[in-house]
Design a protein around this motif. Structure first.
Motif, short mmCIF file in Angstrom:
data_model
loop_
_atom_site.label_atom_id
_atom_site.label_comp_id
_atom_site.label_asym_id
_atom_site.label_seq_id
_atom_site.Cartn_x
_atom_site.Cartn_y
_atom_site.Cartn_z
N MET A 158 0.84 -1.18 0.00
CA MET A 158 0.00 0.00 0.00
C MET A 158 0.87 1.23 0.00
O MET A 158 1.85 1.30 0.74
CB MET A 158 -0.89 0.01 1.23
N THR A 159 0.55 2.20 -0.79
CA THR A 159 1.34 3.41 -0.88
C THR A 159 0.86 4.42 0.14
O THR A 159 -0.33 4.68 0.27
CB THR A 159 1.23 4.04 -2.29
N VAL A 160 1.78 4.99 0.90
CA VAL A 160 1.43 6.03 1.85
C VAL A 160 1.10 7.30 1.10
O VAL A 160 1.87 7.74 0.26
CB VAL A 160 2.61 6.31 2.82
N PRO A 161 -0.02 7.94 1.34
CA PRO A 161 -0.38 9.13 0.60
C PRO A 161 0.52 10.28 0.92
O PRO A 161 0.86 10.51 2.07
CB PRO A 161 -1.82 9.42 1.08
N ALA A 171 8.32 3.57 3.11
CA ALA A 171 6.90 3.78 3.42
C ALA A 171 6.16 4.40 2.25
O ALA A 171 4.94 4.25 2.14
CB ALA A 171 6.77 4.68 4.65
N ASN A 172 6.88 5.08 1.39
CA ASN A 172 6.26 5.70 0.22
C ASN A 172 6.29 4.79 -1.00
O ASN A 172 5.83 5.17 -2.07
CB ASN A 172 6.98 7.02 -0.10
N ARG A 173 6.85 3.59 -0.83
CA ARG A 173 6.99 2.67 -1.96
C ARG A 173 6.40 1.31 -1.60
O ARG A 173 7.09 0.29 -1.58
CB ARG A 173 8.45 2.54 -2.37
N HIS A 174 5.13 1.32 -1.26
CA HIS A 174 4.35 0.08 -1.11
C HIS A 174 4.74 -0.76 0.10
O HIS A 174 4.42 -1.93 0.15
CB HIS A 174 4.45 -0.77 -2.38
N VAL A 175 5.45 -0.18 1.06
CA VAL A 175 5.69 -0.88 2.32
C VAL A 175 4.86 -0.17 3.39
O VAL A 175 5.07 1.02 3.65
CB VAL A 175 7.18 -0.88 2.71
N PRO A 192 3.62 1.50 6.58
CA PRO A 192 4.40 2.04 7.70
C PRO A 192 4.21 1.26 8.99
O PRO A 192 5.09 1.27 9.85
CB PRO A 192 3.89 3.48 7.83
N GLY A 193 3.05 0.57 9.14
CA GLY A 193 2.87 -0.27 10.31
C GLY A 193 3.85 -1.43 10.34
O GLY A 193 4.36 -1.81 11.40
N VAL A 194 4.14 -1.99 9.16
CA VAL A 194 5.14 -3.05 9.06
C VAL A 194 6.52 -2.52 9.44
O VAL A 194 7.29 -3.17 10.15
CB VAL A 194 5.16 -3.64 7.63
N LEU A 195 6.83 -1.31 8.98
CA LEU A 195 8.12 -0.70 9.29
C LEU A 195 8.23 -0.40 10.78
O LEU A 195 9.29 -0.59 11.38
CB LEU A 195 8.30 0.58 8.47
N ALA A 196 7.14 0.09 11.38
CA ALA A 196 7.16 0.38 12.82
C ALA A 196 7.38 -0.90 13.62
O ALA A 196 8.17 -0.93 14.59
CB ALA A 196 5.86 1.06 13.24
N SER A 197 6.70 -1.96 13.23
CA SER A 197 6.87 -3.24 13.92
C SER A 197 8.28 -3.79 13.73
O SER A 197 8.90 -4.27 14.69
CB SER A 197 5.84 -4.25 13.39
N GLY A 200 -1.28 1.73 15.11
CA GLY A 200 -2.38 2.68 15.21
C GLY A 200 -2.09 3.96 14.46
O GLY A 200 -2.96 4.50 13.76
N ALA A 201 -0.86 4.47 14.58
CA ALA A 201 -0.49 5.70 13.89
C ALA A 201 -0.39 5.50 12.38
O ALA A 201 -0.50 6.46 11.62
CB ALA A 201 0.84 6.23 14.44
N ALA A 202 -0.18 4.26 11.95
CA ALA A 202 -0.01 3.99 10.52
C ALA A 202 -1.33 3.95 9.76
O ALA A 202 -1.33 4.01 8.53
CB ALA A 202 0.72 2.65 10.34
N ARG A 203 -2.45 3.85 10.46
CA ARG A 203 -3.75 3.82 9.77
C ARG A 203 -4.02 5.15 9.09
O ARG A 203 -3.68 6.22 9.63
CB ARG A 203 -4.86 3.50 10.76
N GLU A 204 -4.60 5.10 7.92
CA GLU A 204 -4.80 6.31 7.12
C GLU A 204 -5.98 7.13 7.63
O GLU A 204 -7.06 7.16 7.04
CB GLU A 204 -4.97 5.94 5.64
N ARG A 205 -5.75 7.80 8.73
CA ARG A 205 -6.73 8.71 9.31
C ARG A 205 -5.99 9.98 9.71
O ARG A 205 -4.79 9.97 9.95
CB ARG A 205 -7.38 8.10 10.55
N HIS A 206 -6.73 11.07 9.80
CA HIS A 206 -6.11 12.32 10.20
C HIS A 206 -6.38 12.62 11.67
O HIS A 206 -7.46 12.34 12.19
CB HIS A 206 -6.64 13.49 9.36
#
Length: 425
Positions: free
Chosen positions: A1-4, A296-300, A302-307, A412-418
């Motif tokens: 998934m791409t991070v917006p 995180a901007n290339r289909h990884v 960010p929750g995976v990266l945080a973990s 939690g922070a990686a979910r796409e919400r503002h």
């Protein structure tokens, strides 16, 4: 998934999306040669966010021997800046809103320069007061720079966060690694050696001045919109996910940085090797800090990266506990990459979870207020546990356990919400 790279309130050209309640801000996204100059300016500012403070650590034994400073007073040289970071963070958005981010950031570099000059005075008060001035300047810059990235680089958030985090981490590594060699090579006393770290701040101030002039011209034309404060952020779930992630990674980083050389020397490692291990870990941290936002901007996700970053840190701490000397380079690689990833993700979450620059500054303020106050307690708590237990087993286990919740808050922070009070979490 791409991070917006943009929020619901932004289009790629920086225009306000239909139905958005975002307050117009100046300037819009930067392009072309001005964008390159602005990016260089941001990198130089970020490069100055740690060296003037970190440079004290390798000189601390010399400072104590020449001044007769007590261990408690020496501890203030580390604790005071972190307290400044936390306690002044809530004021930074208001200061930036009133005076403008560009003039305020110029003032932060002026404070760093003034603080390094003040530490040249013979009196102990000059050393402590200079440290507070430096900490105050860096505290405000810490909060405002993510807002600049959000506002002026909406389509390059991943890259700019990488460069920002790498510069901040790199500045700390540079100060840790070259302060003593410069002192010896130039045959300087410790006071002028510390003062040399004001020179990069002067350079950053000079390079940043065109942004200040541009801001002044924009205000003169009446183009700057009102920027009322964001209310209700401290009750927002997303904001707390970002804040708790920031706080736990700060605690682990500063506690480990403060005591890592002692852990290694108590295990039988030579002092010089222990110091090099800290620098080596910081160098790997630069790599982790740079690569993580790009990934995180290339289909990884960010929750995976945080973990992954948290797991690397846990393995590093457990490795130091089980075999601190046999596999020492491996543990430093794991810690460096994990800590670098966590720091850059904390910055990235602030930018991504904010719908606009105004929210980014407020979220940055909240996360850093909590994070750095918690970080200031980390080295003190770890040292107290070590003193009570007489070893490093419990402190290292404690660090490893405290890192694990980063996975929960990172997901939690990686979910796409503002983190916007106008949006339900």
């Amino acid at each position: 998934m791409t991070v917006p790279n943009t929020s619901a309130a932004h289009t790629e050209t920086g225009r306000q999306a239909p139905g958005s309640s975002r307050i117009p801000e100046e300037p819009r996204a930067a392009y072309g040669r001005p964008a390159v100059w602005l990016a260089v300016s941001v990198i130089l500012l970020a490069l100055n966010l740690r060296p003037a403070l970190v440079a004290v650590s390798p000189l601390l034994d010399t400072i104590r021997s020449t001044t007769g400073m007590s261990a408690t007073t020496a501890g203030l040289l580390t604790t005071l800046p972190l307290l400044c970071f936390g306690l002044l963070a809530p004021l930074a958005p208001q200061i930036g809103s009133r005076w403008g981010m560009e003039p305020t950031l110029a003032a932060t570099m002026a404070l760093v320069c003034a603080g390094t000059a003040l530490r040249m005075l013979d009196a102990m008060a000059g050393l402590l007061a200079g440290t507070v001035l430096i900490g105050a300047g860096i505290a405000v810059a810490n909060v405002l720079l993510p807002g600049v990235i959000k506002r002026d680089f909406p389509s390059r958030i991943g890259l700019m966060t990488s460069l920002y985090s790498m510069s901040m981490f790199g500045g700390a590594a540079l100060a840790a690694g070259v302060t003593v060699p410069v002192e010896h090579a130039a045959d300087l006393a410790w006071r002028p050696t510390l003062a040399l770290w004001g020179l990069p701040a002067i350079l950053a101030l000079i390079v940043w001045m065109p942004q200040v002039l541009r801001h002044t011209r924009t205000r003169a034309t009446g183009a700057r919109g009102a920027t009322p404060p964001v209310r209700g952020l401290w009750r927002h779930q997303v904001a707390w996910m970002v804040t708790l992630y920031m706080g736990l990674q700060s605690l682990a980083y500063y506690a480990a940085t403060a005591w890592l050389p002692s852990v290694l020397t108590d295990a039988g490692t030579h002092e010089g090797v222990a110091g090099w291990m800290l620098s080596f870990s910081s160098l790997l941290g630069i790599v982790g800090a740079f690569l993580t936002p790009i990934l995180a901007n290339r289909h990884v996700h960010p929750g995976v990266l945080a973990s992954s970053g948290a797991v690397l840190c846990v393995l590093g701490f457990v490795g130091l506990l089980v075999s601190p000397t046999a596999w020492i380079y491996l543990w430093m690689v794991l810690l460096g990459l994990g800590q670098g990833a966590a720091i850059s993700l904390a910055m990235l979450f602030i930018v991504l979870r904010a719908p606009d620059a105004r929210h980014a500054a407020q979220l940055s303020s909240m996360a850093q207020c909590f994070g750095y106050v918690l970080a200031a307690l980390g080295p003190l708590t770890l040292g107290g546990v070590h003193q009570l237990t007489g070893g490093w087993t419990i402190p290292l286990l404690l660090l490893a356990v405290l890192v694990l919740p980063q996975i929960v808050f990172g997901l939690g922070a990686a979910r796409e919400r503002h983190a916007s009070p106008e949006q339900r979490s």
